[in-house]
Structure formats: structure tokens, C-alpha cells
Motif scaffolding. Structure first.
Motif, PDB file in Angstrom:
ATOM      1  N   ARG A   1       0.828  -1.205   0.000  1.00  0.00           N
ATOM      2  CA  ARG A   1       0.000   0.000   0.000  1.00  0.00           C
ATOM      3  C   ARG A   1       0.863   1.256   0.000  1.00  0.00           C
ATOM      4  O   ARG A   1       0.610   2.203  -0.742  1.00  0.00           O
ATOM      5  N   ARG A   2       1.904   1.251   0.811  1.00  0.00           N
ATOM      6  CA  ARG A   2       2.769   2.428   0.888  1.00  0.00           C
ATOM      7  C   ARG A   2       3.555   2.641  -0.400  1.00  0.00           C
ATOM      8  O   ARG A   2       3.978   3.763  -0.695  1.00  0.00           O
ATOM      9  N   LEU A   3       3.732   1.591  -1.173  1.00  0.00           N
ATOM     10  CA  LEU A   3       4.383   1.710  -2.475  1.00  0.00           C
ATOM     11  C   LEU A   3       3.382   2.011  -3.584  1.00  0.00           C
ATOM     12  O   LEU A   3       3.759   2.150  -4.753  1.00  0.00           O
ATOM     13  N   ASP A   4       2.090   2.096  -3.206  1.00  0.00           N
ATOM     14  CA  ASP A   4       1.016   2.343  -4.172  1.00  0.00           C
ATOM     15  C   ASP A   4       1.041   1.303  -5.294  1.00  0.00           C
ATOM     16  O   ASP A   4       0.878   1.615  -6.475  1.00  0.00           O
ATOM     17  N   THR A   5       1.241   0.040  -4.901  1.00  0.00           N
ATOM     18  CA  THR A   5       1.346  -1.055  -5.853  1.00  0.00           C
ATOM     19  C   THR A   5       0.477  -2.216  -5.367  1.00  0.00           C
ATOM     20  O   THR A   5       0.624  -2.652  -4.223  1.00  0.00           O
ATOM     21  N   PRO A   6      -0.432  -2.741  -6.200  1.00  0.00           N
ATOM     22  CA  PRO A   6      -1.267  -3.855  -5.747  1.00  0.00           C
ATOM     23  C   PRO A   6      -0.430  -5.108  -5.516  1.00  0.00           C
ATOM     24  O   PRO A   6       0.605  -5.308  -6.176  1.00  0.00           O
ATOM     25  N   PRO A   7      -0.843  -5.976  -4.579  1.00  0.00           N
ATOM     26  CA  PRO A   7      -0.093  -7.219  -4.350  1.00  0.00           C
ATOM     27  C   PRO A   7       0.109  -8.048  -5.611  1.00  0.00           C
ATOM     28  O   PRO A   7       1.128  -8.728  -5.750  1.00  0.00           O
ATOM     29  N   SER A   8      -0.847  -7.979  -6.531  1.00  0.00           N
ATOM     30  CA  SER A   8      -0.732  -8.746  -7.773  1.00  0.00           C
ATOM     31  C   SER A   8       0.416  -8.283  -8.648  1.00  0.00           C
ATOM     32  O   SER A   8       0.722  -8.914  -9.662  1.00  0.00           O
ATOM     33  N   ARG A   9       1.073  -7.159  -8.256  1.00  0.00           N
ATOM     34  CA  ARG A   9       2.223  -6.652  -8.994  1.00  0.00           C
ATOM     35  C   ARG A   9       3.495  -6.674  -8.153  1.00  0.00           C
ATOM     36  O   ARG A   9       4.497  -6.074  -8.533  1.00  0.00           O
ATOM     37  N   CYS A  10       3.446  -7.358  -7.000  1.00  0.00           N
ATOM     38  CA  CYS A  10       4.588  -7.366  -6.078  1.00  0.00           C
ATOM     39  C   CYS A  10       5.196  -8.759  -5.960  1.00  0.00           C
ATOM     40  O   CYS A  10       4.482  -9.769  -5.978  1.00  0.00           O
ATOM     41  N   VAL A  11       6.507  -8.799  -5.788  1.00  0.00           N
ATOM     42  CA  VAL A  11       7.250 -10.025  -5.472  1.00  0.00           C
ATOM     43  C   VAL A  11       7.628  -9.964  -3.997  1.00  0.00           C
ATOM     44  O   VAL A  11       7.995  -8.899  -3.489  1.00  0.00           O
ATOM     45  N   VAL A  12       7.532 -11.098  -3.309  1.00  0.00           N
ATOM     46  CA  VAL A  12       7.995 -11.198  -1.928  1.00  0.00           C
ATOM     47  C   VAL A  12       9.174 -12.159  -1.881  1.00  0.00           C
ATOM     48  O   VAL A  12       9.115 -13.258  -2.446  1.00  0.00           O
ATOM     49  N   VAL A  13      10.251 -11.748  -1.208  1.00  0.00           N
ATOM     50  CA  VAL A  13      11.451 -12.580  -1.051  1.00  0.00           C
ATOM     51  C   VAL A  13      11.581 -12.923   0.429  1.00  0.00           C
ATOM     52  O   VAL A  13      11.752 -12.043   1.267  1.00  0.00           O
ATOM     53  N   GLU A  14      11.510 -14.220   0.748  1.00  0.00           N
ATOM     54  CA  GLU A  14      11.442 -14.681   2.138  1.00  0.00           C
ATOM     55  C   GLU A  14      12.306 -15.911   2.352  1.00  0.00           C
ATOM     56  O   GLU A  14      12.511 -16.705   1.438  1.00  0.00           O
ATOM     57  N   ASP A  15      12.801 -16.057   3.608  1.00  0.00           N
ATOM     58  CA  ASP A  15      13.539 -17.268   3.963  1.00  0.00           C
ATOM     59  C   ASP A  15      12.854 -18.046   5.074  1.00  0.00           C
ATOM     60  O   ASP A  15      13.335 -19.114   5.470  1.00  0.00           O
ATOM     61  N   ALA A  16      11.722 -17.540   5.582  1.00  0.00           N
ATOM     62  CA  ALA A  16      11.022 -18.189   6.694  1.00  0.00           C
ATOM     63  C   ALA A  16       9.688 -18.762   6.219  1.00  0.00           C
ATOM     64  O   ALA A  16       9.010 -18.167   5.379  1.00  0.00           O
ATOM     65  N   GLN A  17       9.313 -19.887   6.791  1.00  0.00           N
ATOM     66  CA  GLN A  17       8.043 -20.510   6.415  1.00  0.00           C
ATOM     67  C   GLN A  17       6.863 -19.602   6.736  1.00  0.00           C
ATOM     68  O   GLN A  17       5.919 -19.505   5.954  1.00  0.00           O
TER      69      GLN A  17
END
Length: 527
Positions: free
Chosen positions: A188-204
Motif C-alpha cells: 500500500r505504501r508503495l502504491d502497488t497492488p499485491p498482484s504486482r509485487c514479489v515477496v522474497v522470504e527465507d522463513a516458512q
């Protein structure tokens, strides 16, 4: 090894977890947790109902990693048969509460930072710098209250547009992972819908959160341990190092590089001659200028005259997030098609409305959400709750900045509690929509199918102004003409549009040229 690619055409932002992805502070956190729990369990009187064995790496991954520290304290101790009160944030370090032991763990973590500093993963820094060169926004996510300190010590704070950490999560009352709230707040703060975002994670827990949040790509990083744990949690793909991730080259153009439609009118005319154009036109920001008060948006008279002439010679579809009745009242073009409620309903000239079946199942929950929002945010100064048939919009353009986060938090909570709804973000507005896979590109094709406008001789011409219109530009990129309407700051945004115009007035001029072409004139002027 196959390289995983982040595609600027589909991915406009990347959200990075901090510990274990960007910095090697996961090991520092793990050591602080182990020091805390080993001492606490050793000092606690034995009980046949409790397990006082030493804290392990498996305990860290399963019960603590990626969670807010208080949740980590309580979840681990609960797994050992020990139940403590949550306590208050003012509890002193060491008190037998979630907050008290969490504060003690924080002290141990600070001690470790002072001794060993912060190690940064070079592969992560290289990827973030590459993303920023391609104008992809970046955010850092952490459940830790020490995130700002770690970034500063690591020297990478300036690589991120947004930071959502434990301090902000507590201020906004955001639940921790595996709830997706912190990721959704960053988007939201990036004014970008989740459908346009990548998440990079190392935790389950982080992977679970990103998957449930509806993000475009969930990328797992398994620097140690089997990748299966992240794949099983819902990651789309898992890499051992971020050196195996690259930014794909894009066929999109920067807005500043897109040709001006009026200057290149001859090229557009050549593409339309001998074809049957179908004009699909967004309303606010495209045909009509955006206003501070959405109720004051009106279609300029000159534009209405042009649309009436156009509708005599080719199909004209006017779309909006507004419902059909409101859209028709503001446009008043007799022969046009109308697509209301983000394309969930369609009205042919002289026909009956056609509704998208999947959206109708959300109507009861939309009604209940409308009732609750009227109670909880309807009286907030500058906030407007606007219900259409298939959408519930909360406009906060005129609200005080201090009120905005709380308003959005309420909307998100009400939406998350109802499986038939999803949360969407726009220009100073947050919306509840039917929870079905839907965007402007899919809506455009559905509208054309329902209207019988899919013949091979048809050329779709779509005009829109918002980043959300990129799905429609992408959909018609190969068989149509996309016109992006500029209006304000767009920064380094990429677009699939073929041409641009400078605002609704210039679009009206372009539509005048199209009208003249269809009537057999070459002057580009209306009589």
C-alpha cells in the motif's frame, strides 16, 4: 542452475524480508533467542507438564523465525507446555510475560550487534541495486523493532523506498506473520497492488503470509537447509542464493519514451484504416479530469459531443469503478456501451445489464461491510464511503494524514474477515471487491466477448491513465492500440501503451481525429 527472473512488465515492486535474506542477522537473532530461552528454562522449577530441554535450531525455525518477538516468546513456550501472560509493552526486561522476556531478548540482540556488527549478503545488495536501476520499487519487511538500527549499521537503508518493521506494526496494530498484514501495508505504501509485487522470504511463516496475501511471486531463499520447507509452505520457487535471481529485460517503455499520439496520428490512422475499431475508454482521469471530490467529476461537454459522434460509427465502451446508473448519469452518451463496477457489469445500448456471475456471490458480504464501515470510518472527517453494486470504495483524499493509516487498517480488517472479498488500492482510495481473479485486462476481454466484438477485423483501442490500466494495455498489446493518458507525476513508470496523450483534453482531440477518419475525412476536424 536456472535463473529466476523478475519481470518489470508484471512486477512493479519487490518486498524483502530482512533477517536471513538481506543481512546475516538471522544467526544473531537465533543466538539471542537461544540465550534467552536456555537461561529461562534452566532457571524455571521442573514440572512433569513442561519440557525444559535446550532451545534448538528447529525451535527457532518453527516457533520464532519471522514473527514479532512477543508472539515468538509465547509460541515457543506454549510448545513446551508453558503459558505466560502477554503483558504490556511497558514491562521491564526479564519479567515473566511475553513483553518482558521479549525485551530481554532485545537486550541480548543489541549486545551481539555491538560485539559482532552486521553482515550483509552481497548477492542481496546486487539484486536490490539492479531492481532500482530498472525502476522497480523496493521495501524491507521485518518483525523486529531493531530493523532501522540494523539497516543503518549495514549501510543499506537508502536502498529501500519503504520500511515496515516491528515499530510500525505495533503502531498500526498489524498482526505478525503468517498474517499478510505487514506485506500488504508495504504494498500500500508503495502504491502497488499485491498482484504486482514479489515477496522474497527465507522463513516458512513469511512464505505463508505472502501466499495468503495474493502476491504475484513468492520467492524463497534457502541459504541453509532443504528448499522443500519453503516450497511446502507455498513458495513459487526457491533459490539457494539471490545471485540466481535477475531482472528480465522488458518490452515496455518509460512514459517519457512513449510516442505522442497527436504527433504520430498518421501512424495510428494507418493502423485503423480498413479495420473496425472498438474504443474502450476509462472514465475518471481519462475522459474526465480527476477531482478532489469524486462526486464532482463530470464529462466535459466537448468530449460528450465527440463520443456521441463516435458511437454512430463504431462501438464505444466507457468503463469505470462507478456503478452503471452513476456512470450513465455522468456520461449521457446514448449509443455507448457502459462497463460499471470495474467491469463486473455491462450494459449494451438499449439492452439489459449483464453481471459477472462470480461477483454476485459477494453481494451479501459487500452489504455487511458497507454497514460496518459506515459505523467505523463513516464519520472520520475527509473520508467518503462510496458503495457501488460490486465495489465498496473508501476515499481518503481529503482526510488528515494522521487518520489515513487507521482508516486503511479498518477497511483491510473488514475485508480480510470475509472470504468473498479482497482489498484493492488506488489513488487515495482503498476498495473492497469480489474475491475473484480479475483485472482490467480480463475485464476488457470479457466485455468484448459479451458484446460480440471479437471478430478478426476488430482492433481494440484502449485509453486509460492509471497503473492498474497496464493489465489492459498488456492484454491488447499485440492486436490493439493502447493510449496512456498522462495527468500528474508518473516518475519512471513503465507502460505497455503504444502512444500517450497529455491529459483528457488531448485525448478528446485524438478522438476527434478518429471520428473524422471513420467518417471518411482527412482533416481531423469536426464539422
Amino acid at each position: 542452475m536456472t535463473t529466476t527472473r523478475i519481470d518489470p512488465r508484471r512486477h512493479h515492486a519487490v518486498l524483502f524480508d530482512l533477517d536471513g535474506v538481506l543481512t546475516d542477522t538471522a544467526s544473531v537473532h537465533a543466538a539471542a533467542w537461544q540465550r534467552l530461552f536456555d537461561r529461562y528454562l534452566a532457571d524455571r522449577p521442573p514440572s512433569p507438564l513442561e519440557d525444559h530441554r535446550a532451545f534448538t535450531a528447529a525451535d527457532y525455525r518453527q516457533h520464532v523465525d519471522g514473527k514479532p518477538r512477543v508472539d515468538g516468546v509465547l509460541d515457543f513456550l506454549r510448545s513446551r507446555g508453558i503459558r505466560l501472560p502477554r503483558g504490556a509493552s511497558s514491562d521491564p526486561a526479564g519479567r515473566e510475560t511475553g513483553h518482558g522476556l521479549g525485551r530481554l531478548k532485545d537486550r541480548y540482540f543489541h549486545d551481539a550487534l555491538e560485539t559482532g556488527g552486521v553482515a550483509v549478503f552481497d548477492d542481496a545488495v546486487a539484486l536490490v541495486e539492479s531492481l532500482r536501476r530498472h525502476d522497480i520499487h523496493t521495501a524491507v519487511i521485518s518483525g523486529s523493532r531493531n530493523c532501522a538500527l540494523v539497516l543503518d549499521r549495514a549501510g543499506i537503508a537508502d536502498l529501500f523506498d519503504v520500511r515496515v518493521d516491528g515499530v510500525l506494526a505495533e503502531e498500526l496494530h498489524l498482526p505478525g506473520k503468517p498474517d499478510p498484514a505487514v506485506f500488504l501495508e508495504a504494498a500500500r505504501r508503495l502504491d502497488t497492488p499485491p498482484s504486482r509485487c514479489v515477496v522474497v522470504e527465507d522463513a516458512q511463516s513469511g512464505v505463508h503470509a505472502a501466499r495468503s496475501g495474493g502476491f504475484a511471486l513468492v520467492l524463497g531463499v534457502a541459504r541453509a537447509g532443504p528448499p522443500s520447507r519453503l516450497l511446502d509452505a507455498g513458495a513459487d520457487t526457491v533459490v539457494a542464493t539471490l545471485a540466481d535471481v535477475a531482472v528480465a529485460e522488458s518490452d515496455e517503455l518509460l512514459l517519457s519514451e512513449v510516442p505522442d499520439a497527436l504527433t504520430h496520428w498518421a501512424d495510428i490512422a494507418d493502423r485503423l484504416r480498413g479495420r473496425r475499431p472498438v474504443l474502450l475508454l476509462d472514465f475518471e482521469g481519462t475522459l474526465a479530469p480527476i477531482r478532489q471530490d469524486p462526486s464532482r467529476v463530470t464529462l466535459p461537454l466537448r468530449t460528450r459531443v465527440v463520443l456521441q459522434l463516435l458511437a454512430r460509427h463504431c462501438p464505444v465502451v466507457i468503463s469505470s469503478g462507478r456503478d452503471l446508473r452513476d456512470l450513465r448519469r455522468r456520461v449521457r452518451v446514448a449509443r455507448a456501451w457502459y462497463a460499471g463496477s470495474h467491469g463486473f457489469e455491462l450494459l449494451a445500448p438499449g439492452g439489459e445489464p449483464i453481471a459477472h456471475h462470480a461477483a454476485e456471490t459477494a453481494l451479501p458480504d459487500l452489504g455487511e461491510a458497507e454497514r460496518l464501515l459506515a459505523i467505523e470510518v463513516g464519520s472520520v472527517p475527509g473520508v467518503l464511503v462510496d458503495r457501488t453494486r460490486f465495489a465498496l470504495a473508501v476515499h481518503y483524499r481529503n482526510a488528515r494524514p494522521a487518520e489515513v493509516d487507521q482508516v486503511i487498517s479498518v477497511v483491510r480488517r473488514i475485508g480480510d474477515e470475509r472470504l468473498t472479498l479482497r482489498v484493492a488500492y488506488g489513488r487515495r482510495v482503498v476498495e473492497l471487491l469480489p474475491n475473484t481473479y480479475w483485472n482490467k485486462g480480463r475485464a476488457l476481454r470479457w466485455l468484448m466477448d459479451e458484446a460480440g466484438l471479437t471478430h478478426s477485423a476488430v482492433t481494440p483501442v484502449f485509453a486509460g491513465d492509471d497503473r492498474t490500466d497496464e493489465d489492459a494495455f498488456h492484454e491488447i498489446h499485440d492486436d490493439g492500440i493502447g493510449i496512456v493518458v498522462l495527468g500528474g507525476e508518473h516518475g519512471g513508470r513503465l507502460t505497455w501503451a503504444h502512444y500517450r496523450v497529455d491529459g483528457p483534453r488531448s485525448l478528446c482531440t485524438l478522438l476527434t481525429h478518429v471520428t473524422s477518419l471513420l467518417r471518411g475525412s482527412t482533416t481531423g476536424r469536426l464539422p
